[in-house]
Enzyme design. Structure first.
Site, mmCIF file in Angstrom:
data_model
loop_
_atom_site.group_PDB
_atom_site.id
_atom_site.type_symbol
_atom_site.label_atom_id
_atom_site.label_comp_id
_atom_site.label_asym_id
_atom_site.label_seq_id
_atom_site.Cartn_x
_atom_site.Cartn_y
_atom_site.Cartn_z
ATOM 1 C CB THR A 194 -0.830 -0.038 1.305
ATOM 2 O OG1 THR A 194 -1.694 -1.146 1.228
ATOM 3 C CG2 THR A 194 -1.613 1.234 1.540
ATOM 4 N N GLY A 248 -5.257 -5.005 7.056
ATOM 5 C CA GLY A 248 -6.305 -4.008 7.217
ATOM 6 C C GLY A 248 -7.386 -4.321 8.241
HETATM 7 N N1 ASP Z 1 -3.844 -2.201 4.566
HETATM 8 C C1 ASP Z 1 -4.082 -2.745 3.262
HETATM 9 C C2 ASP Z 1 -5.379 -3.517 3.292
HETATM 10 O O1 ASP Z 1 -5.631 -4.244 4.237
HETATM 11 C C3 ASP Z 1 -3.000 -3.643 2.766
HETATM 12 C C4 ASP Z 1 -1.602 -3.156 2.948
HETATM 13 O O2 ASP Z 1 -1.364 -2.152 3.588
HETATM 14 O O3 ASP Z 1 -0.717 -3.781 2.407
HETATM 15 O O4 ASP Z 1 -6.112 -3.465 2.351
#
Ligand code: ASP
Length: 328
Positions: A194, A248
């Site tokens: 992300t 997440g």
């Molecule tokens: N936080 C993001 C999600 O759960 C994934 C990530 O940060 O890699 O969609």
């Protein structure tokens, strides 16, 4: 006549009251490109150089806006666009795939000046989801829009649309295929990457933004923390600006970003203490992995994470940019 004099006095009073609210003139941007199992032994020197160059480019873009007196919101937006357009990160081009093999993107942005926020989830054809999130904030009465409705709104407002295949890089497709063949490893695979940015501008305004493809092999329709205001993204001029990355579901349950801000607001904790209380203690105890980046109203920063690495960097005031990948 009397009315005009009162009006002029009123306008002058507002004008001269501005410096009272203005901060120290400090400014800066902090970015991340995801946290996860990022180990030096698994990285080639060329690949590492690519990440460092791209993170620096994103920092430069945001810093340029801030140093010339621009808005934190614009800086955050510009930095995120660069990472969304890069196949290196799990956002925009290079997003991870759902179990059905498509890219479904989430993003959100928040303005600490007025607590305005915009978010989109599950969009499949928006080249830069953070731009659509911003549009939701600025051009609609809503905070969050999802799927087809969000895309329709984007089209009406000339947001750049692409085929879903634009997001899918060869590397992601191959790793998707590998995982499909090894059913049993599906659950173990947690691809992070992300992207996010937080900034403080010279006028004392804070902003935060996060953009993601979510988690590899997620169920189609799954929405993570990135577009949830208060979980993956939060900004408030009275406290700080935060963008998160990691598993997440845990960030949503804990309302991580808002919790950090609330600890500063209600308990007077410093940014560092608030951030480590939430990420190290609360997130760690619940079993969630990931990290956050944050900048407070005084220009202090924090970048805690509990994974082996987090692509991250900061560029403050007129100092030099700093980029880091591993725990160091
Ligand atoms: N936080 C993001 C999600 O759960 C994934 C990530 O940060 O890699 O969609």
């Amino acid at each position: 006549m009397k009315y005009y004099i009162i009006k002029i006095i009123f306008i002058l009073a507002i004008f001269f009251s501005q410096p009272v609210f203005a901060q120290s003139g400090k400014f800066g941007i902090v970015i991340h490109g995801g946290a996860g199992t990022i180990i030096k032994a698994n990285m080639t020197p060329d690949r590492e150089a690519e990440y460092i160059a791209k993170l620096n480019e994103a920092l430069e873009a945001g810093h340029k806006i801030l140093s010339s007196g621009g808005a934190a919101l614009d800086a955050v937006n510009a930095s995120i666009n660069i990472m969304e357009d890069s196949p290196l990160f799990n956002a925009g081009k290079g997003a991870v795939l759902t179990e059905k093999g498509a890219a479904e993107l989430d993003a959100s942005i928040m303005d600490g000046k007025n607590l305005m926020a915009g978010a989109v989830a599950g969009v499949k054809h928006v080249k830069n989801p953070i731009n659509l999130a911003r549009l939701v904030m600025e051009k609609s009465p809503h905070v969050m829009m999802v799927g087809e409705g969000a895309e329709e709104f984007g089209k009406e407002n000339n947001i750049e649309m692409v085929e879903n295949s634009y997001f899918i890089t060869k590397e992601r497709w191959e790793s998707y295929q590998r995982i499909l063949k090894r059913e049993e490893e599906k659950k173990k695979t947690e691809k992070h990457g992300t992207v996010g940015a937080v900034a403080l501008d010279k006028h004392g305004n804070l902003a935060a933004g996060t953009s993601t493809g979510g988690m590899m092999m997620k169920k189609f329709g799954r929405v993570g923390d990135a577009p949830i205001i208060g979980a993956g993204t939060y900004a408030n001029n009275n406290t700080c600006a935060i963008s998160a990355t990691g598993h997440g579901e845990y960030f949503i349950r804990l309302g991580v970003a808002r919790d950090i801000s609330a600890l500063m607001e209600y308990k007077n904790l410093s940014l560092i203490d608030a951030a480590s209380e939430v990420t190290v203690n609360k997130l760690g105890k619940l079993g969630g992995d990931g990290g956050i980046i944050a900048i407070d109203k005084n220009g202090n920063i924090a970048m805690p994470f509990n994974t082996s690495g987090m692509y991250r960097g900061y560029y403050l005031n007129n100092e030099s940019p700093v980029v880091m990948i591993y725990k160091e």
